[in-house]
Scaffold this motif. Sequence first.
Motif, short mmCIF file in Angstrom:
data_model
loop_
_atom_site.label_atom_id
_atom_site.label_comp_id
_atom_site.label_asym_id
_atom_site.label_seq_id
_atom_site.Cartn_x
_atom_site.Cartn_y
_atom_site.Cartn_z
N GLN A 37 12.45 3.89 2.58
CA GLN A 37 11.07 4.36 3.03
C GLN A 37 11.02 3.31 4.32
OE1 GLN A 37 8.71 2.66 -0.27
NE2 GLN A 37 8.11 4.49 -0.70
N ARG B 208 0.90 -1.06 -0.10
CA ARG B 208 0.05 -0.01 0.04
C ARG B 208 0.81 1.32 0.00
NH1 ARG B 208 0.48 -1.90 5.09
NH2 ARG B 208 0.66 -0.39 6.62
N LYS B 209 0.19 2.46 -0.46
CA LYS B 209 0.91 3.41 -0.42
C LYS B 209 1.74 3.90 0.86
CE LYS B 209 -0.12 8.75 -0.07
NZ LYS B 209 -1.11 9.60 -0.27
N PRO B 210 3.04 4.24 0.78
CA PRO B 210 3.91 4.76 -0.50
C PRO B 210 4.56 3.67 -1.05
CG PRO B 210 5.02 5.32 1.67
CD PRO B 210 3.80 4.33 1.99
N ARG B 211 4.37 2.23 -1.06
CA ARG B 211 5.10 1.38 -1.34
C ARG B 211 4.66 0.77 -2.66
NH1 ARG B 211 5.60 1.60 4.02
NH2 ARG B 211 7.57 1.72 4.99
N GLU B 212 3.99 1.38 -3.45
CA GLU B 212 3.64 0.63 -4.81
C GLU B 212 4.70 0.53 -5.57
OE1 GLU B 212 2.83 3.83 -3.52
OE2 GLU B 212 0.64 4.29 -3.94
N PRO C 276 -1.30 -2.65 -6.07
CA PRO C 276 -1.42 -1.38 -5.10
C PRO C 276 -2.38 -0.28 -5.57
CG PRO C 276 0.79 -2.10 -5.94
CD PRO C 276 -0.22 -2.96 -6.48
N TRP C 277 -2.62 -0.16 -6.97
CA TRP C 277 -3.44 0.97 -7.27
C TRP C 277 -4.92 0.59 -7.16
CZ3 TRP C 277 1.42 -0.13 -9.28
CH2 TRP C 277 2.14 0.73 -9.19
N SER D 40 -4.69 1.69 0.69
CA SER D 40 -3.92 2.83 0.62
C SER D 40 -4.36 4.04 1.60
CB SER D 40 -3.91 3.61 -0.80
OG SER D 40 -4.19 2.64 -1.73
N ARG E 265 -7.92 0.74 -2.83
CA ARG E 265 -7.70 2.04 -2.55
C ARG E 265 -8.04 2.16 -0.90
NH1 ARG E 265 -10.98 4.17 -7.52
NH2 ARG E 265 -12.26 2.54 -6.74
#
Lengths: 524, 152, 467
Positions: C223, C125-129, C338-339, C345, C342
């Motif tokens: 990260q 998940r964000k920010p690790r897409e 990952p996108w 994220s 949602r």
Amino acid sequence: MTVLLPLLLVLNQAGPAPAADDGKLPPSLEALFQEKDKEGKLILGDPERTYLKKLPPHTRELIGKDVDALTVGGARHLKALLALELPSQNAAILFSDNCILCHTDPESQKKIHLFSADPKATQSSEILNLKSFVSDVHFRRGLSCSGCHGGSPANDVMTADIAARWPKADVRHTDRTWIPEFCARCHADPAFMRGFNPSLPTDQLSKYRESQHGILLLQQKDSKAAQCVSCHGVHGIRGPKSRQSSVHPQAIPETCGRCHADPKYMAGYKKDDGTPLPTDQLASFKKSVHGKALLEKGDLGAPACNSCHGNHAAMPPKVSSISQVCRTCHSQNGTFFDGSKHKQAFEAHHWPECEKCHGKHEIMKPADTLISDARDGLCGSCHAENAKDNPECNATARYFRSSLLELVASGQKLRPQAEALGERGLDAEPIVASIEELNEAIVQTRARVHTFDRGGFDQGAKLGRDAVAKSEALVQAARNEQRYRRNGLLVSIGLMSLLAVAMGLKIREIGRRRARASQERQGP
Amino acid sequence: MTAPLARTAKPARRSLLNWLLGVGVIGWAASVLYPVLRYLRPLSEAGAGGPLKLSAEELATLGKSHFVIARSGTRKVIVFEAAGELRALDAKCTHEGCTVQFVPGDSLLWCACHNGKFDLDGRVLSGPPPRPLVKWIASREGNDVVLTMEKA
Amino acid sequence: MIEAQPEAPASFGERLYRWLDARFGVGKLVEFARHKEVPVGGHSMVWYYLGGTTLFFFTVQLVSGVLLLMYYQPGEATSYESIRYVTAKVPFGWLIRSIHCWSAHLMILSLVVHMFSTMILKAYRKPRELTWLTGFLLFAIALGFGFSGYLLPWNELSFFATAVGTDSVKSVPVIGQWLLEVMRGGPDVTINTLYRFFALHIVILPLLIVGILSGHLIFIQVQGMAHGMAHQRPDRPGLRFFPDFLLRDLLLWLMCLIVLAVLVYLLPYGPGIPGMEWELGKKANPLAPAYPGIKPEWYFLWVYQLLKEFPPHLLGMEGPQAALLVVTVLMGIWALVPWLDRRASRGQPSPMFTDLAIAAIIFMSYLTLKAWDIGGHGVPGKLPDPRSTAWACAWITLGLASVIAVLRLLAYRQRWMYFSGAALLQVVLNGILGMDYLIAGGIALVVAIGGLVVSRREPAPQMGVPR
């Protein structure tokens, strides 16, 4: 203008072009393509058209003329002929030979005179198979119907000289004595045959006269005896190199067997000593090592009936001659035998050499256990009577057998050992190679049995024993290597486990140290 | 103060542990490096897959009898001298796989099993063998004789 | 406590450090390293080690591969022979080769578990897409390594496996035939194919993997490692990377090495499962008939089986093309998770995607089991019966799925099971009820979409409490 002039010159240089083959069919032939069958479907179609286009124009013209002359009777007739897909030269022969054209037209022949392209045609005899006829060696060389039957291919009716060629129908199917001389008219004439195949022998008739079949047929007028047609056929004769020929080595046992394996047919025929002629040779041969090699493995070097009995001069081979025949391939065994004690013994007793122990038709792969000094065993039974004063002989037989069995047993023990080692990741190839050497030595040793002498035998047995020793040493070396690997692994695992334990303890120690440090900070 | 006491008690055990760790690391390194170093050292005999070389014993036999049957694994090659040059053919008879022999007097190779005969180029002269013997190339390199398969 | 310490003379290490720091500013790196932490959270720590084990096995591959390269010679007369020479004659050659083969499979196994664990724990998940995306690429490259390396011994098995495997690319629309010929260096598999695969295996893929792996690792350093989902995470300080996590990591690697050594000794040619065996066998002979029962390596088996399930023509496309399309779509969804996810994220519970991962496991396990003809009563000379294979594999998959479902329900209180349920439905319909695989799949897809729609209307479900 200046452009046109060179162009004109170039065009002129090209010269007259050859007549273009536009693939057009003669009109009568074209008309046949419109013919329909009972259900209303067109009989001839694209496959036929494609084939016709491949033929040269003059052949197409020829076919057109045949259609005009009604020697090609209709679309169905033409379809059967075109389905043979003959090359153009043979097609030209076919379509210019009225004998063939009439006798393939179902609408103008009785079934018993009809050449049919259908292999399953029930009413016509098997010698009237059109497909087989066009592959016949005579037809392919241009010798068509009239060459044997007389008449002329241009005739469109039967003529008297065709019937006059040979005995009347009622006689000629029962009295076959005229056949060999009929074929020999060409085949025994060297000048004639030279024109077709100079290397083809022309002595078949003279050999045949001396053969058992020839004596029966020509001297005793026994028409049951085999003649040219019995083995070679009539309309579908092929050379012996062709697999479909009835005289191809792999087909010969069946061809001879047609008579010789039929007890009803052979009833009444006797051997020289008065006993009836056996009919089990074919069955025995098929079980034998030669039969299996020829018929199952396809080894054309293996003997068929004619290899020992002869082709045209077929006779049962006499006692002394058979062993010479065996020696054409088994020369080494023959040489060993010739130098052995048995040679004089066998000559004195007039025994056939190879056949006495190995048989003639049912020659099986000799087992090592065949060598037996027991009273009813192969060696013992003869020695009991003829070598009573020589206990050495039986002892030698025992020695041969035990040595061979030992070598074979060693090989059988070594092979799975090599496989097991290979599966464990060791290099089994040298062991396998050494076992191959052992097998070769065993073959040599078995051949050397025929010296019937310990010294001669041992020359092979020694190689075998050396190979066994070498193989066993290699197996031992591989096992040592395996032990080395296992020990190496245990040592390295031990060392690495030691490190793992040390690391585990270190992790615990660091953890404890930190916990103590934070305790101290909070502590006092 | 407890701290210094604690510190003096630990070093003995800590240094033992560190020593153990050090030994462990060296042991591990040895277990890894020993096979690798032995692996990297090149062998004296011929390399992978390439040409077959005659062993010393085979060379001696060649010198004495002017022919020898060289073996490598399951392959066997007969090397002989003919018309002054060195020739080599596969020694496995194409009939049943027996090893052929060189018969210098008759300039042929003979298989004792079923009396098959081949000429010095490997072609079948008589007997049951169905195919000719495969050709090899024998060449002298210094004191060695090297055998390679003929390229297809 | 401040203890007055006398100035001890600086050790060699300290002097070296100061020398380097003055020139390269290594002090910053050391500071960074001292503060690097591994999150301790609601789930087991074991998942954090899997990336490292994959890296370990990859390093083993690199080292053993370079060593093998010292003796391997690509070529019609030398590929097979040089491998034979290495395993039979070179001291410890058998060891190096067997390590290389075993470690390849262990690496991919570790990679697959790592991938599924990051999927289920939603580390993507964000920010690790991009970490996920680079990971997906690394997965593809690893499969490429496996496929290209397999051909290099030039033996019967690898020759036919490559022929079958490369054959499927011709179904790619438009460029299929071109792609086939470029891959094979010609219309058929020949020694030219080996030369290309060799270039791929020792230069092209290594360069790619070094580049993408560096990216993957740099992203993680910048990260930090992903924490568990917020709702699952109690507040605990992380585990220090140096020296705590590193020591544990190294210990695990050491144990992996020991396991590898034992496997190499006991099973030098693999466990003997089709698709996981590397006996050298006979040299490749392009004229020989195909190897009976040829199977690709185990990680390709699900695609291989899927291709077999498709009829020659489907919906106006050729069967293999349709199958490849399905695989591409599935892989596309996987890469874009990952996108697509949602909720994760936003840091919200996302049971749908957990379930998607379980569905993927069920889907691929069933196909892989079927590809092994388990329960098909196949004997040499007789083909295994696909119906009885499907039956046996369905029951095994059902058992596996039930265990997972019970675990999820009781231990994690997860109740969103529409996707995995649909996957299991397809297994049951095809294996136990005998329905055609694709029709069963169609029904399952409808159920899955239905479940998706229904769940959208429900309020957000309760996520499970951490253990």
